[in-house]
Motif scaffolding. Structure first.
Motif, mmCIF file in Angstrom:
data_model
loop_
_atom_site.group_PDB
_atom_site.id
_atom_site.type_symbol
_atom_site.label_atom_id
_atom_site.label_comp_id
_atom_site.label_asym_id
_atom_site.label_seq_id
_atom_site.Cartn_x
_atom_site.Cartn_y
_atom_site.Cartn_z
ATOM 1 N N ASP A 9 0.868 -1.168 0.000
ATOM 2 C CA ASP A 9 0.000 0.000 0.000
ATOM 3 C C ASP A 9 0.911 1.226 0.000
ATOM 4 N N TRP A 10 0.907 1.932 -1.100
ATOM 5 C CA TRP A 10 1.813 3.060 -1.286
ATOM 6 C C TRP A 10 1.317 4.359 -0.665
ATOM 7 N N ALA A 11 0.235 4.330 0.090
ATOM 8 C CA ALA A 11 -0.340 5.556 0.642
ATOM 9 C C ALA A 11 0.631 6.298 1.571
ATOM 10 N N TRP A 12 1.618 5.626 2.104
ATOM 11 C CA TRP A 12 2.579 6.280 2.989
ATOM 12 C C TRP A 12 3.347 7.395 2.283
ATOM 13 N N VAL A 13 3.375 7.390 0.936
ATOM 14 C CA VAL A 13 4.109 8.440 0.228
ATOM 15 C C VAL A 13 3.431 9.801 0.343
ATOM 16 N N ILE A 14 2.240 9.837 0.910
ATOM 17 C CA ILE A 14 1.569 11.114 1.130
ATOM 18 C C ILE A 14 2.306 11.931 2.190
ATOM 19 N N GLY A 22 13.079 8.741 -4.757
ATOM 20 C CA GLY A 22 13.462 10.050 -4.231
ATOM 21 C C GLY A 22 12.326 11.040 -4.082
ATOM 22 N N PHE A 23 11.097 10.618 -4.362
ATOM 23 C CA PHE A 23 9.951 11.515 -4.242
ATOM 24 C C PHE A 23 9.828 12.023 -2.814
ATOM 25 N N ASP A 24 9.606 13.325 -2.679
ATOM 26 C CA ASP A 24 9.401 13.949 -1.375
ATOM 27 C C ASP A 24 8.045 14.650 -1.401
ATOM 28 N N PRO A 25 7.060 14.156 -0.624
ATOM 29 C CA PRO A 25 5.728 14.756 -0.669
ATOM 30 C C PRO A 25 5.705 16.217 -0.252
ATOM 31 N N HIS A 26 6.709 16.646 0.493
ATOM 32 C CA HIS A 26 6.754 18.030 0.961
ATOM 33 C C HIS A 26 7.141 19.011 -0.141
ATOM 34 N N VAL A 157 -0.820 14.384 -4.348
ATOM 35 C CA VAL A 157 0.493 13.926 -3.885
ATOM 36 C C VAL A 157 0.673 12.446 -4.218
ATOM 37 N N TYR A 158 -0.333 11.653 -3.927
ATOM 38 C CA TYR A 158 -0.301 10.212 -4.201
ATOM 39 C C TYR A 158 -0.114 9.950 -5.699
ATOM 40 N N ALA A 159 -0.884 10.648 -6.526
ATOM 41 C CA ALA A 159 -0.814 10.446 -7.971
ATOM 42 C C ALA A 159 0.524 10.921 -8.537
ATOM 43 N N ILE A 160 1.006 12.057 -8.086
ATOM 44 C CA ILE A 160 2.287 12.563 -8.593
ATOM 45 C C ILE A 160 3.411 11.606 -8.243
ATOM 46 N N HIS A 161 3.370 11.033 -7.048
ATOM 47 C CA HIS A 161 4.386 10.029 -6.726
ATOM 48 C C HIS A 161 4.341 8.893 -7.742
ATOM 49 N N ASP A 162 3.164 8.374 -8.015
ATOM 50 C CA ASP A 162 3.034 7.256 -8.949
ATOM 51 C C ASP A 162 3.572 7.651 -10.325
ATOM 52 N N LEU A 163 3.218 8.830 -10.786
ATOM 53 C CA LEU A 163 3.677 9.306 -12.087
ATOM 54 C C LEU A 163 5.201 9.418 -12.142
ATOM 55 N N GLU A 164 5.782 10.001 -11.125
ATOM 56 C CA GLU A 164 7.233 10.211 -11.109
ATOM 57 C C GLU A 164 7.989 8.917 -10.807
ATOM 58 N N HIS A 165 7.429 8.062 -9.977
ATOM 59 C CA HIS A 165 8.074 6.793 -9.634
ATOM 60 C C HIS A 165 8.199 5.900 -10.870
ATOM 61 N N HIS A 166 7.144 5.818 -11.652
ATOM 62 C CA HIS A 166 7.182 4.941 -12.820
ATOM 63 C C HIS A 166 8.085 5.469 -13.923
ATOM 64 N N ARG A 167 8.394 6.756 -13.907
ATOM 65 C CA ARG A 167 9.413 7.275 -14.820
ATOM 66 C C ARG A 167 10.740 6.586 -14.529
ATOM 67 N N VAL A 168 11.057 6.448 -13.258
ATOM 68 C CA VAL A 168 12.302 5.802 -12.851
ATOM 69 C C VAL A 168 12.290 4.330 -13.275
ATOM 70 N N ASP A 169 11.141 3.694 -13.161
ATOM 71 C CA ASP A 169 11.023 2.290 -13.550
ATOM 72 C C ASP A 169 11.400 2.030 -15.004
ATOM 73 N N VAL A 170 11.219 3.044 -15.866
ATOM 74 C CA VAL A 170 11.519 2.860 -17.287
ATOM 75 C C VAL A 170 12.785 3.602 -17.722
ATOM 76 N N GLY A 171 13.572 4.072 -16.751
ATOM 77 C CA GLY A 171 14.853 4.685 -17.066
ATOM 78 C C GLY A 171 14.842 6.183 -17.279
ATOM 79 N N LEU A 172 13.732 6.834 -17.006
ATOM 80 C CA LEU A 172 13.664 8.284 -17.084
ATOM 81 C C LEU A 172 13.981 8.877 -15.713
ATOM 82 N N PRO A 173 14.423 10.140 -15.663
ATOM 83 C CA PRO A 173 14.604 10.766 -14.347
ATOM 84 C C PRO A 173 13.244 10.946 -13.677
#
Length: 176
Positions: A9-14, A22-26, A157-173
């Motif tokens: 459950d990725w909700a902790w990234v809020i 490296g996502f920082d919710p703040h 915040v939750y959605a932006i983490h998912d968007l930015e996290h999956h960039r890393v999964d495919v080799g993007l910053p």
């Protein structure tokens, strides 16, 4: 070959930083939400044009195409949730099984260019909906089936983490 379903459950990234991307919710500011959503899709067209876009790096990891399909569909779910939160209260979210969606939609056989176009359009619509959020709507709530309460702001915040996290999964910053 199916991948073992995600159980975390990725909700902790809020409230906490993600050690994997490296996502920082703040760092998520209301005024930047739309731009971060739009920026999150930059580079996906390059990823989706690579010859190995359908190749999985191992038996437990999606291919770049499958990640793109997931991100596109996640944006659609989050857009639907945001729209519901803005139009009625209280809102109870329908469950979304991302793993069943991946299998049912056969992510691995979708057309990469089409997925890229859909991903861009989905992000543009989601960003626009956030751009229209009025000052008095940021605390509106949506309830997940496990009783976790999201506000309009924490959903971003939750959605932006998912968007930015999956960039890393495919080799993007993580961030552009």
């Amino acid at each position: 070959m199916t991948i073992e379903p995600e159980t975390k459950d990725w909700a902790w990234v809020i409230t906490s930083s993600c050690p994997e991307c490296g996502f920082d919710p703040h760092t998520v500011e209301r005024a930047d939400i739309s731009n971060r959503i739009l920026a999150s899709v930059d580079g996906w067209s390059t990823v989706l044009s690579q010859p190995n876009v359908t190749a999985r790096p191992d038996s437990q990891t999606w291919s770049p195409l499958e990640y793109a399909c997931h991100v596109r569909d996640m944006i659609a779910v989050m857009t639907e949730r945001l729209d519901a939160m803005l139009h009625s209260q209280p809102v109870c979210f329908n469950d979304w099984n991302q793993d069943a969606t991946a299998v049912d939609s056969d992510y691995g056989s979708q057309v990469p260019r089409t997925v890229g176009d859909q991903l861009g359009a989905a992000a543009a619509g989601f960003a626009e909906l956030y751009r229209l959020v009025g000052d008095d709507n940021w605390e509106r709530q949506g309830l997940r089936s496990d009783n976790l309460v999201f506000t309009v702001e924490t959903l971003a915040v939750y959605a932006i983490h998912d968007l930015e996290h999956h960039r890393v999964d495919v080799g993007l910053p993580a961030r552009r």
